[in-house]
Design a protein around this motif. Sequence first.
Motif, PDB file in Angstrom:
ATOM      1  N   ALA A   1      39.118  34.478  11.442  1.00 40.14           N
ATOM      2  CA  ALA A   1      38.431  35.600  12.134  1.00 40.14           C
ATOM      3  C   ALA A   1      36.951  34.759  12.700  1.00 40.14           C
ATOM      4  O   ALA A   1      36.544  35.450  13.795  1.00 40.14           O
ATOM      5  CB  ALA A   1      38.140  36.662  11.299  1.00 40.14           C
ATOM      6  N   HIS A   2      36.460  33.927  12.066  1.00 37.96           N
ATOM      7  CA  HIS A   2      35.334  33.228  12.251  1.00 37.96           C
ATOM      8  C   HIS A   2      35.579  32.434  13.591  1.00 37.96           C
ATOM      9  O   HIS A   2      34.518  32.039  14.343  1.00 37.96           O
ATOM     10  CB  HIS A   2      34.781  32.164  11.264  1.00 37.96           C
ATOM     11  N   ARG A   3      36.655  32.104  13.821  1.00 34.51           N
ATOM     12  CA  ARG A   3      36.827  31.313  15.114  1.00 34.51           C
ATOM     13  C   ARG A   3      37.215  31.949  16.353  1.00 34.51           C
ATOM     14  O   ARG A   3      37.586  31.558  17.389  1.00 34.51           O
ATOM     15  CB  ARG A   3      37.807  30.159  14.912  1.00 34.51           C
ATOM     16  N   VAL A   4      37.410  33.398  16.182  1.00 29.81           N
ATOM     17  CA  VAL A   4      38.040  34.094  17.396  1.00 29.81           C
ATOM     18  C   VAL A   4      36.724  34.407  18.122  1.00 29.81           C
ATOM     19  O   VAL A   4      35.802  34.496  18.019  1.00 29.81           O
ATOM     20  CB  VAL A   4      38.439  35.356  16.965  1.00 29.81           C
ATOM     21  N   ARG A   5      37.101  34.147  19.448  1.00 31.41           N
ATOM     22  CA  ARG A   5      36.182  34.405  20.476  1.00 31.41           C
ATOM     23  C   ARG A   5      36.742  35.233  21.736  1.00 31.41           C
ATOM     24  O   ARG A   5      37.827  35.105  21.921  1.00 31.41           O
ATOM     25  CB  ARG A   5      35.874  32.861  21.339  1.00 31.41           C
ATOM     26  N   PRO A   6      35.705  35.971  22.381  1.00 30.00           N
ATOM     27  CA  PRO A   6      36.089  36.850  23.592  1.00 30.00           C
ATOM     28  C   PRO A   6      36.132  35.614  24.701  1.00 30.00           C
ATOM     29  O   PRO A   6      35.460  34.789  24.836  1.00 30.00           O
ATOM     30  CB  PRO A   6      34.988  37.696  23.570  1.00 30.00           C
TER      31      PRO A   6
END
Length: 304
Positions: A187-192
């Motif tokens: 989750a910490h690495r998810v990016r728009p």
Amino acid sequence: MTRTPARLPDPFLGQAFHTADAVRNGVTPGRLRREDLAAPTRGVRVPAELDLADLSARVAAFGLVLGERHHFSHTTALALWELPLPPWVVSDATVHVSTVGDGPVMRRTGVVGHRVSPPFADVETCAGLPPSSPVAAWCESAGLLAERDLVVIGDHLVARALADPEQLERRSRERRSRWALRLRAAAHRVRPGSESPMETLIRLVIVDAGFPEPQLNIDVHSPVGRFLGRVDLAYPDLRIGVEYDGEHHRTDRATWQHDATRSNGFVSAGWLILHVTARDVADPTAFLLRLSDVFRTRASSPLP
């Protein structure tokens, strides 16, 4: 001489059906054993020509035997929502079914049964079937998928407006399973901004190798303001870009010519563009060495 099986009643043609329903409509048990029908699970028949390796066919069959508290979950739900999954999951015949609360867990060949407590049960409807919601299925799959796979799916959830990064962070913190750390890390690495699974994987390869995180899908203009194109991953301050080239970039002549024109424009504007293929993602050593060389080039020759 083998006789042609008798024609089934119309409601049972071309689709999965309950054997009990067929018998009530006059179909004999012997007819249900004929070679033109397959039995994906007890009490269900499907036309033998259906490919039961296909998820939609399997889910349609098992959907007939779901209980009141059952729903499709984990990677099965992700597939129903058409989220990007690694190839080994797509080819896996396993169907994941969860039971909400203290109802009976499904025990059938080809099914992995799970139990979910009511606070975490988030069931929606997709194509007439009951899967976990996209975000719930993403959380559930933390024990089945690698961190990178979860990031790819997370980026896709955000791109399709099925979630936002803050929601994924929040939901990951709510989980208390043994896979919670993996989920939180993903989750910490998810990016728009990611527009394809390969773009996400390239970004992760770059960052995991120790490079700064690139920006995603930025518009590039010439010094006089003419639009040159969008770059998949970029370091605008250094005018370094990374472009993913799928197979169609090589085989489609029009795409190839368009790419060549874009590349000329980028070069004229002082950009250094690296092209990456699926093979580079699978074995990124050579690509990462090229990227390192490009960073050194910019360090020794600052931009005007």
